[in-house]
Design a protein around this motif. Sequence first.
Motif, PDB file in Angstrom:
ATOM      1  N   ALA A 180       0.842  -1.194   0.000  1.00  0.00           N
ATOM      2  CA  ALA A 180       0.000   0.000   0.000  1.00  0.00           C
ATOM      3  C   ALA A 180       0.880   1.248   0.000  1.00  0.00           C
ATOM      4  O   ALA A 180       2.007   1.235   0.502  1.00  0.00           O
ATOM      5  CB  ALA A 180      -0.917  -0.006   1.218  1.00  0.00           C
ATOM      6  N   VAL A 181       0.335   2.328  -0.564  1.00  0.00           N
ATOM      7  CA  VAL A 181       1.082   3.575  -0.711  1.00  0.00           C
ATOM      8  C   VAL A 181       0.194   4.738  -0.303  1.00  0.00           C
ATOM      9  O   VAL A 181      -1.003   4.772  -0.637  1.00  0.00           O
ATOM     10  CB  VAL A 181       1.548   3.777  -2.176  1.00  0.00           C
ATOM     11  N   SER A 187       5.675   5.712   1.458  1.00  0.00           N
ATOM     12  CA  SER A 187       5.404   4.342   1.864  1.00  0.00           C
ATOM     13  C   SER A 187       4.764   4.284   3.253  1.00  0.00           C
ATOM     14  O   SER A 187       4.850   5.238   4.042  1.00  0.00           O
ATOM     15  CB  SER A 187       6.700   3.541   1.881  1.00  0.00           C
ATOM     16  N   VAL A 188       4.140   3.157   3.540  1.00  0.00           N
ATOM     17  CA  VAL A 188       3.605   2.925   4.877  1.00  0.00           C
ATOM     18  C   VAL A 188       4.740   2.919   5.896  1.00  0.00           C
ATOM     19  O   VAL A 188       4.576   3.403   7.018  1.00  0.00           O
ATOM     20  CB  VAL A 188       2.807   1.611   4.905  1.00  0.00           C
ATOM     21  N   ALA A 216      -1.403  -2.585   4.197  1.00  0.00           N
ATOM     22  CA  ALA A 216      -0.908  -1.479   5.014  1.00  0.00           C
ATOM     23  C   ALA A 216      -0.740  -1.906   6.466  1.00  0.00           C
ATOM     24  O   ALA A 216       0.265  -1.578   7.115  1.00  0.00           O
ATOM     25  CB  ALA A 216      -1.860  -0.293   4.914  1.00  0.00           C
ATOM     26  N   VAL A 217      -1.718  -2.638   6.990  1.00  0.00           N
ATOM     27  CA  VAL A 217      -1.639  -3.094   8.383  1.00  0.00           C
ATOM     28  C   VAL A 217      -0.458  -4.034   8.574  1.00  0.00           C
ATOM     29  O   VAL A 217       0.302  -3.916   9.544  1.00  0.00           O
ATOM     30  CB  VAL A 217      -2.955  -3.790   8.790  1.00  0.00           C
ATOM     31  N   GLU A 222       4.853  -4.898  10.967  1.00  0.00           N
ATOM     32  CA  GLU A 222       6.247  -5.316  10.822  1.00  0.00           C
ATOM     33  C   GLU A 222       7.216  -4.204  11.232  1.00  0.00           C
ATOM     34  O   GLU A 222       8.184  -4.437  11.950  1.00  0.00           O
ATOM     35  CB  GLU A 222       6.521  -5.731   9.377  1.00  0.00           C
ATOM     36  N   VAL A 223       6.956  -2.992  10.770  1.00  0.00           N
ATOM     37  CA  VAL A 223       7.842  -1.868  11.079  1.00  0.00           C
ATOM     38  C   VAL A 223       7.810  -1.557  12.572  1.00  0.00           C
ATOM     39  O   VAL A 223       8.858  -1.348  13.200  1.00  0.00           O
ATOM     40  CB  VAL A 223       7.450  -0.625  10.255  1.00  0.00           C
ATOM     41  N   ALA A 224       6.621  -1.519  13.149  1.00  0.00           N
ATOM     42  CA  ALA A 224       6.512  -1.239  14.576  1.00  0.00           C
ATOM     43  C   ALA A 224       7.238  -2.294  15.397  1.00  0.00           C
ATOM     44  O   ALA A 224       7.939  -1.974  16.379  1.00  0.00           O
ATOM     45  CB  ALA A 224       5.038  -1.169  14.980  1.00  0.00           C
ATOM     46  N   THR A 225       7.100  -3.546  15.003  1.00  0.00           N
ATOM     47  CA  THR A 225       7.770  -4.625  15.728  1.00  0.00           C
ATOM     48  C   THR A 225       9.279  -4.481  15.656  1.00  0.00           C
ATOM     49  O   THR A 225       9.992  -4.706  16.655  1.00  0.00           O
ATOM     50  CB  THR A 225       7.336  -5.992  15.165  1.00  0.00           C
ATOM     51  N   ARG A 226       9.799  -4.102  14.496  1.00  0.00           N
ATOM     52  CA  ARG A 226      11.243  -3.885  14.366  1.00  0.00           C
ATOM     53  C   ARG A 226      11.735  -2.793  15.302  1.00  0.00           C
ATOM     54  O   ARG A 226      12.879  -2.833  15.777  1.00  0.00           O
ATOM     55  CB  ARG A 226      11.608  -3.526  12.920  1.00  0.00           C
ATOM     56  N   HIS A 227      10.865  -1.819  15.568  1.00  0.00           N
ATOM     57  CA  HIS A 227      11.221  -0.740  16.492  1.00  0.00           C
ATOM     58  C   HIS A 227      10.944  -1.112  17.944  1.00  0.00           C
ATOM     59  O   HIS A 227      11.151  -0.277  18.846  1.00  0.00           O
ATOM     60  CB  HIS A 227      10.436   0.527  16.142  1.00  0.00           C
TER      61      HIS A 227
END
Length: 300
Positions: A180-181, A187-188, A216-217, A222-227
């Motif tokens: 999703a964009v 990017s998301v 998007a979810v 994934e990004v939040a988990t990496r952080h």
Amino acid sequence: MSKKTVILDGGMGRELARMGAPFRQPEWSALALMEAPHFVRQAHDAFIAAGSEVISTNSYAVVPFHVGDDVFAGQGAEPIALSGKLAREAADAAPVPVKVAGSLPPVLGSYRPDLFEPTQAKRLLTVLVDNLKDSVDLWLAETQSAVVEVELVREVLGNDPRPLWLSFTLQDALGDDGKAVLRSGESVTEAVNAVLRLAGSAILFNCSRPEVMASAVHEAREVATRHGSALDIGVYANAFEPSDNKRGANEGLSEMRKDTDPQGYLHFAETWVEAGATMVGGCCGIGPEHIAALKQSLGR
């Protein structure tokens, strides 16, 4: 899907029109605030009765883009404050706890990141914040098309301690990579990074096709988990017919698609929760009957 999902409300404009409230372009949902505010309270009550645990102030269209420069300059503060008051009264009268989200729209035009201008946008956002701040439990910057828009929201709010939810609208189709964009082309991942940097407590995706939301979810989780973040993720899609999606918000009413009846919309929502969403609701065309279906299946 055993974890309880927070249930948001649905689309105010279409619900007001369905109820018979004063409704026309370009004023959209702001017209009821100015001419028949009891309909706004009734709409809030209907969403709460259906199961909404968070309702948004009906302030989205109280901007010059919809009501005109002269009306906003002369009396814009009054309907904005009234939108907060009506939502607060509805939440306080509810038999269960309900939170009020202060709706902060893209003040220079929905779906139009190209129209963003920081000085003008800051002036308009300040009016919204000043007249909603006494009524809301949290802030919801919604239908944001670009990271720069939410950065300004954070600037205007300053040190306000209430939770800040930042909600982005997405392009109608996934990119060539299946992701999703944002409407801006960002990017998301960039959106999530911005939310974390701006101390947002949730990222949401709204006023977009149901089909693009799960991607998007998934990326946001994934990004939040990496952080190392347990960031809340919300979705409230619209029910626009893809072939008749009027991108200009004042260019007429888009047709509603037929496969987003309550059970059809619930099916989409189940995929969002499976992908990692913790909050679901609806945008344009999603009414109390949809919220009731979400509450029954996901909000227990």
